[in-house]
Design a protein around this motif. Structure first.
Motif, PDB file in Angstrom:
ATOM      1  N   ALA A 216       0.835  -1.210   0.000  1.00 21.55           N
ATOM      2  CA  ALA A 216       0.000   0.000   0.000  1.00 21.55           C
ATOM      3  C   ALA A 216       0.865   1.254   0.000  1.00 21.55           C
TER       4      ALA A 216
ATOM      5  N   SER B 212       0.901   3.904  -3.075  1.00 21.86           N
ATOM      6  CA  SER B 212       0.577   5.301  -2.804  1.00 21.86           C
ATOM      7  C   SER B 212       1.684   6.225  -3.309  1.00 21.86           C
TER       8      SER B 212
ATOM      9  N   SER C 245       1.699   6.512  -7.027  1.00 23.68           N
ATOM     10  CA  SER C 245       0.523   7.175  -7.600  1.00 23.68           C
ATOM     11  C   SER C 245       0.705   8.691  -7.683  1.00 23.68           C
ATOM     12  N   HIS C 246       1.762   9.201  -7.097  1.00 26.02           N
ATOM     13  CA  HIS C 246       2.049  10.633  -7.122  1.00 26.02           C
ATOM     14  C   HIS C 246       3.317  10.886  -7.921  1.00 26.02           C
TER      15      HIS C 246
END
Length: 179
Positions: A98, A102, A105-106
């Motif tokens: 996770a 995360s 994803s940026h």
């Protein structure tokens, strides 16, 4: 569209595959220390904006003169004992998949995996490392902390480059073969 962020393990290991002797000392790395030679580390580090590091590695690095060397970058210390953040250093006890999802994803730079072995092997099991830069130090430690555990999955890699230095250090870069 921005290019995807890569997770890169950038680490030194002895010829027999250890990243630290039983006493956690780093003196064995001095075998390849040469004035003015950083083996590409600073160029690599300039691409990094995020680090993932294990608690034990964090504790050892925090004892360096000047304190934790990565304190100016976003850093996630993987630990089983959560504690409040210290500046840009977050203590993370959640799921590594996770966290990496995360981070990826940026937009951002390289995600530097800086050890220790527990974090590296957990990330291997979940196929979370995109590239491996391993500097092999010409020394046999005999025992200590192995870089790679014995129960990791088979992962196909492609050699991108390998360079031998006058000091005897050999640095190899591999990419994870996907698909």
């Amino acid at each position: 569209m921005a290019s995807p962020r890569n997770t890169i393990l950038y680490i030194a290991a002895s010829l027999d595959g250890f990243i630290a002797p039983p006493d956690d000392s780093l003196d064995w790395l001095s075998a390849v220390a040469r004035e003015g030679e950083d083996y590409g580390y600073f160029s690599f580090y300039e691409t990094v904006d995020t680090l993932i590091v294990g608690r034990r590695t964090y504790d050892i690095a925090s004892r360096f003169e000047g304190g934790f060397p990565h304190a100016k970058k976003e850093c996630y210390v993987i630990t089983s004992k959560p504690q409040p953040a210290q500046g840009s250093v977050q203590f993370y006890s959640g799921d590594l998949r996770a966290l990496v999802a995360s981070l990826k994803s940026h937009e951002g730079g390289t995600i530097f995996i800086d050890g220790g072995a527990g974090v590296v092997n957990s990330m291997l099991k979940d196929d979370l490392i995109d590239e491996f830069v391993i500097s092999t130090i010409p020394v046999l430690l005999g025992s200590g902390i192995r870089l790679f555990g014995e129960d990791n999955p088979k992962l196909p890699l492609r050699l991108v480059s390998s360079k031998a230095y006058e000091s005897g250090l050999v640095q190899s870069r591999y990419q994870r073969v996907r698909g």
